[in-house]
Design a protein around this motif. Sequence first.
Motif, short mmCIF file in Angstrom:
data_model
loop_
_atom_site.label_atom_id
_atom_site.label_comp_id
_atom_site.label_asym_id
_atom_site.label_seq_id
_atom_site.Cartn_x
_atom_site.Cartn_y
_atom_site.Cartn_z
N ASN A 200 -8.79 0.39 0.08
CA ASN A 200 -8.24 0.89 -1.18
C ASN A 200 -8.30 -0.15 -2.31
N LEU B 208 -6.47 -0.74 5.52
CA LEU B 208 -6.05 0.06 4.37
C LEU B 208 -6.14 -0.75 3.08
N ARG C 106 -1.61 -1.39 -4.00
CA ARG C 106 -2.77 -0.50 -3.89
C ARG C 106 -2.31 0.84 -3.38
N HIS C 107 -3.02 1.89 -3.77
CA HIS C 107 -2.63 3.22 -3.29
C HIS C 107 -3.83 3.88 -2.64
N GLU C 108 -3.52 4.80 -1.74
CA GLU C 108 -4.54 5.60 -1.09
C GLU C 108 -5.45 6.18 -2.17
N MET C 109 -6.75 5.95 -2.06
CA MET C 109 -7.69 6.37 -3.10
C MET C 109 -8.01 7.86 -3.00
N SER C 110 -8.10 8.36 -1.78
CA SER C 110 -8.50 9.75 -1.59
C SER C 110 -7.41 10.70 -2.06
N ARG D 130 -0.63 7.89 -3.19
CA ARG D 130 -1.11 8.11 -4.54
C ARG D 130 -0.15 9.00 -5.35
N PRO E 225 -9.39 -1.38 -5.58
CA PRO E 225 -9.90 -0.64 -6.75
C PRO E 225 -11.11 -1.32 -7.40
N VAL F 147 0.88 -1.18 0.00
CA VAL F 147 0.00 0.00 0.00
C VAL F 147 0.91 1.22 0.00
#
Lengths: 173, 173
Positions: free
Chosen positions: A170, A166, A107-111, A86, A172, A83
Motif C-alpha cells: 500500500n 501490507l 497507509r491505507h488499503e489501496m483497493s 480506506r 502510495p 495501516v
Amino acid sequence: GPLKEVLFFPSPQVCVEHLFTRHTHFPCACPLPHGVETSFSRLLRHLLSARLSLDLCVFSFSHMELSRAILLLHKRGVVVRVVTDRDYMTITGSQIGALRKAGICVRHEMSKAVHMHHKFALVDGRKLITGSLNWTLTAVQSNKENIMVTEEPELVRPYQQEFQKLWEANDPA
Amino acid sequence: GPLKEVLFFPSPQVCVEHLFTRHTHFPCACPLPHGVETSFSRLLRHLLSARLSLDLCVFSFSHMELSRAILLLHKRGVVVRVVTDRDYMTITGSQIGALRKAGICVRHEMSKAVHMHHKFALVDGRKLITGSLNWTLTAVQSNKENIMVTEEPELVRPYQQEFQKLWEANDPA
Ligand SMILES: [Zn+2]
Ligand SMILES: [Zn+2]
C-alpha cells in the motif's frame, strides 16, 4: 514461557492519566475511579511500553486516548507506522487525520473492493496485540470484545510478515 | 510446544468438497481448483476436527460452507453451542436460523445496547480459533483478516471462561 495475556471488553471507565504523565506528584482531581487496573489500562500500558517501534494495523480508529498514546509514542521518538481501512479513515471522529498531521506515516488499503479488517499491533517488533477490538470508544466501553497480548515468537512472526506485506503493498509512491 | 498456527485472509476460492465427504472415490467435477490447501481449508479442517464439542462466539454468520460444517458436526453428535449478536442474527443471509432449525442451541446477546463482537471458536474445549474474521463470504474471500489457531492452555482457558460466562448470562430461560 513468553508473555501470554488475554483481555476482555467492555472495560469499565477509570482514570488512566497516570499512564501518560510518568511522574505525577499530585493526586488526580478527575471524577473517575483511580488506582484500578482494567483491560483498557492494560492495553494502554502495553502500547506505551514501546521504545523503538509501533506497527499498527487497524480497521477503525476513533478512540481519543488511544490516539493520545500513539501521538505520545511518536513524540518520544518511537517509529510509528499505521495501516488502516480506506473507507473508515475519513468517517467522523477518525483519529487518522490527527496522526498524519503530527507526522506519523499512515497507509491505507489501496483497493476499493477490499476492507482492511485486521486489528493488531506490534510493539518493538516482538510483542503482538491482536483480537476483535477496533480502536473505538464503543468497542472499548460497550462491546463484548477480546484481545490477546503475546511475545510468543511463533505467533509474533507471521503478523510481522503480514504487516510488512501490507505496508509495502500500500505504498502510495 | 502446543499447536500455534496463524492464517491470513482473503483466501482463494478452491474446492473443499473432500473435507465434507470423508471417503471420496470419484474425482470432483466442480470447476474450482482441487488439491490446494488455503487459509479457509485449514479453518474448515480445524472446525471439522471436533469430536465432542464446538463452542462458537461470532458476531455475524452467513457463510454457507461454514454453516454446512457446523450442521455436519451437529449431525455427527458433536455438542454445538453458538453465541451471536442480537442485531446481526436476523440480517439477510444469516445462517443462524438454519442452525436453530436443525436443533443447535443458539443464544444471543440480550442487551440491546451491546454488540457481541467476538469471533472465536473452541474445538473440544482445547483448541482455540480466534481473530478478526467474521463468518461471512466477504471476510473469507475479500477482506484482509487474520485468525490464529492454538492449543496453548494459557490462551485457551480465558476464552473458555469467557464463553461460559456469555452462555450463562444470555440464558433466555
Ligand atoms: Zn483522574
Ligand atoms: Zn470440486
